[in-house]
Every structure is written in C-alpha cells, then in structure tokens.
Design an enzyme around this catalytic site. Structure first.
Site, short mmCIF file in Angstrom:
data_model
loop_
_atom_site.label_atom_id
_atom_site.label_comp_id
_atom_site.label_asym_id
_atom_site.label_seq_id
_atom_site.Cartn_x
_atom_site.Cartn_y
_atom_site.Cartn_z
N LYS A 195 44.78 27.84 43.67
CA LYS A 195 44.24 29.14 43.26
C LYS A 195 45.24 29.87 42.38
O LYS A 195 46.45 29.81 42.62
CB LYS A 195 43.90 29.96 44.51
CG LYS A 195 43.15 31.27 44.22
CD LYS A 195 42.77 31.98 45.51
CE LYS A 195 42.05 33.29 45.26
NZ LYS A 195 41.66 33.97 46.52
N SER A 218 36.95 35.31 47.12
CA SER A 218 37.47 35.31 45.77
C SER A 218 37.97 33.95 45.30
O SER A 218 38.31 33.77 44.13
CB SER A 218 38.62 36.32 45.67
OG SER A 218 39.70 35.93 46.51
N SER A 242 37.96 35.18 51.79
CA SER A 242 38.00 34.61 50.44
C SER A 242 38.13 33.09 50.38
O SER A 242 38.00 32.51 49.31
CB SER A 242 39.14 35.25 49.63
OG SER A 242 38.81 36.57 49.29
#
Length: 425
Positions: free
Chosen positions: A29, A104, A128
């Site tokens: 990420k 996210s 997330s």
C-alpha cells in the site's frame, strides 16, 4: 499499471534470493515507506515524495524473499471507504464490475483479486483492510494493535491503525502475517505476542469442531437483507463443520462510529499538520507571507475528504470543545473495549457481516460522506477495542456481489480467527 488502476507506482523491488516468500509477489500500500521508491499516500501533496528508508514491514518482506511489484492505490491518506478519493484516480473492483473495491486499501485488494499480485499489504484504521477484502472477495486480516510494526507507515490515526495482509486465502494471509509480525525497536507500541504453538499459517487448518461463536445482534441491525442472508448461510456452513453460535450483546457499538470518527479525525488533524509544503509536501510557492504559502500548499495538495476530516478534527480538539467531543469519544472507546472483552468471555470468536452493505456503485457515495462513514459500522468498533479481526468471503448476493464475514478474536487471538476463517476460505 493494471486495468483496474490498482497501482500508483509499478516499480519492482527485489527481495532476498530465498526465504518463506521467495517466488511470491507482495504489493505494498502506498502509505508504507519504500526506500528509493515514491510513496504518495494517494495524495497530490506527496506526489513526488521518495522515502530515504524502508518501513520495518518492507524490510521483513525483502528479507523473506518477496518481490514487491509496486505500490498500490488507496484513498487519500487512508481516508475513505471506496478508494475513490485518490489523487491518482479511482480503483475499479475486479470482482464486481461498476462497483467500488472498498477502501482505503482498495488497490491492494484489487490487485490480489485480479491476480496481479500473489499477496498484498494494507493498513486498517477503521476497516481499511477488511472492507476492500469483503468487497473484492478476498481475505484480509487486521492484527491486534501492537502485533505489527507501524514504523514507516505514514500516520493517519496512530492509536487505531495497523498494517496487515490481504490474500486470496486465509492460509496465504497467515503466511504473510508470520513474516511481518513481531516486536520492533523502532516502534514502541509493538509487543511480543504471548507464546503459542505453531505459526499463524499452521493455524489455518479449518478445524472448527467445538468452536463457540458469538453473533452481536447490533451488527446485524440495519444491514442489507441480501448481506444478512449470505452471512447466515456462511454461519450454517460453520455449524455444519462442528461450530456452534449464539447471540451476544454489544450495546456500546451504537456509539462506535461517531466515537471512531472524532478520534480518527482529531489524530489526523495533528498528524497532517506536518504537510505544509515546507517540512513535507508540495510547495505552496513563496509569494506573500508564510501563512499564505502554507495555505496554498494545503489547498492545492489535499483533496476534499482530507480537508473535511482535518477541519472536523481541529474543531473537536479546539478550546471549549475538547471535553465535549474528544473526551467523550475516548470514554465511548473504553466502553466498546469493555463490551468486546465481556462478549469474548462467553465465546471463542465473534462473527458479523464485514460490511452492512454490498459493494456500492462507483460514484454513489462521493457526495454523501455520512453514508460512507456509516458503512464502517461493523469494522470501526474492532479498532476502538484494539482487537484482531479477519474478513473472509462468505458468498455472494443473488446479484453476484461479494459479501464478507468478519471474525473478531481476543487480543493476540489471531490463531483463533485464522482457524475459524480457514473453514470458509
């Protein structure tokens, strides 16, 4: 770049020649620092930021022989439930055309679901990792707070977030957790997990015979009918394999979403103060005074959702309102933790739908932030309580939309949720 816009940067980082992850690709990420490879947090503010060091989890990936194929797209600074707030464009859902991938960590879940990476790392502040895992039909683990080092994670809300794995299977996620878990001298919040037999991967044996599962009724109230139906089908599957389930009460979760957002936004307003175009971030120019330069940098560098959360967090911490909002939110957090601890005294794990709704249509919630916040109702309480949770595929609705089942365990009870989840995935 992938057809789903899963990567912000697709630069390969090679790991050691051998190790437990040798031959596997692990996407990372884009809020996790990678030495020499830009780390944007999905924001124009950090479009050109290149960290001078690796996050601890990245070091551990490389030492384990993993190849990192790139940095995955995400909601800006981790603030979102749909991965539509990224400055680098929205991520599409490989498992549900025209629907959001969740957020996210939507890029991480999307590249795993699409087969563009074997495994991925995400971060979970209020769901997330679990939300995109549920929406993309893959597995995601939010570890106990303190199990995995946050050193090198660009902070959004320090007291809530954890780095964790996303994988096609529970065993794959557990193998990745084995690599990244453990204390780190660079992160004082990490701690040694209590001694237990075997690795996390070894716990993925699918044996749920005799397992006691508590089902919090509050986390089913108001959930989409198709989601609830799919959830109960999965619970029946677990029961058929020898598990039992019963209802439990978590009265405090009624206040969890608002408590979570007050705390998270307050911490964000403090953490993101450093991005002023001078210390970090794109410059706001040097015309006028310093205040104008700072304001220009933040006006141009931050997206609308980030600005909204900074403003609300600053308000919650301002003189005269601290006790009214922030202190009450912390009191509610303690209540949530107490409720979870009591429920887990009567059950080995707790189960609920990961998300109360199936994946939303793209663009549907961008103009309605409240709907986006309320979609986190089942995941945020777990972060408030600092407990581990896993999302595993529970099945699909009649429309073919993925539904996730969330399993929550006691602190450092990762093996319990991995064992339970592996009976389904």
């Amino acid at each position: 770049m992938t057809e789903y816009n899963g990567y912000v940067t697709d630069e390969t980082i090679e790991g050691a020649d051998d190790g437990p992850l040798a031959g596997k690709t692990v996407a990372v990420k884009d809020n996790i620092s990678t030495e020499g490879v830009r780390t944007t947090c999905g924001s124009a503010m950090l479009e050109d930021y290149v960290p001078p060091y690796d996050a601890t989890v990245v070091e551990r990936l490389k030492d384990a022989g993993a190849t990192i194929p790139g940095k995955t797209n995400m909601d800006e600074f981790g603030m979102g439930t749909t991965t539509e707030t990224s400055a680098f464009g929205a991520v599409e859902n490989p498992a549900a055309e025209g629907r959001v991938p969740g957020g996210s960590s939507g890029g991480s879940a999307a590249v795993v679901a699409a087969g563009d990476a074997d495994l991925a790392l995400g971060s979970d502040t209020g769901g997330s990792i679990r939300c995109p895992a549920a929406f993309c039909g893959v597995v995601g683990i939010k570890p106990t707070y303190g199990l995995v080092s946050r050193y090198g994670l660009i902070a959004y809300a320090n007291s809530l977030e954890q780095i964790g794995p996303i994988a096609p299977s529970v065993e794959g996620a557990a193998e990745l957790l084995d690599v990244i878990a453990g204390p780190d001298e660079h992160d004082a919040t990490t701690q040694e997990a209590p001694e237990a037999d075997g690795s996390y991967a070894a716990a993925a044996d699918g044996d749920v015979d005799g397992l006691s599962i508590g089902v919090p009724t509050e986390l089913l109230d108001g959930a989409d009918e198709a989601v609830v139906e799919t959830f109960w089908d999965a619970m029946d599957d677990l029961e058929a394999q020898g598990a039992s389930y019963h209802e439990v009460d978590l009265p405090s979760v009624e206040h969890a979403v608002e408590a979570y957002y007050v705390i998270a936004m307050s911490e964000a307003s403090s953490n993101l103060a450093r991005f002023d175009g001078v210390r970090y971030g794109q410059s706001g120019g040097y015309d006028g005074n310093w205040n104008e330069s700072f304001a220009n940098a933040r006006e141009q560098g931050f997206g609308e959702e980030v600005k909204r959360r900074i403003l609300l967090g600053t308000y919650a911490l301002s003189a005269g309102y601290h006790d009214k909002y922030y202190k009450k939110a912390q009191d509610a957090r303690a209540w949530v933790k107490q409720d979870f601890d009591e429920a887990l005294d009567d059950a080995d794990v707790l189960a609920s739908p990961t998300m109360p709704v199936p994946p939303m249509k793209r663009g549907e919630s961008l103009d309605d932030p409240l709907t986006m916040y309320l979609a986190d109702a089942n995941t945020t309480p777990v972060n408030l309580a600092n407990l581990p949770a896993i999302s595993v595929p529970a099945g699909e609705t009649d429309d073919g939309l993925p539904v996730g089942l969330q399993l929550v365990g006691p602190a450092f009870g990762e093996r319990q949720i991995i064992r339970a989840g592996s009976a389904l995935a």
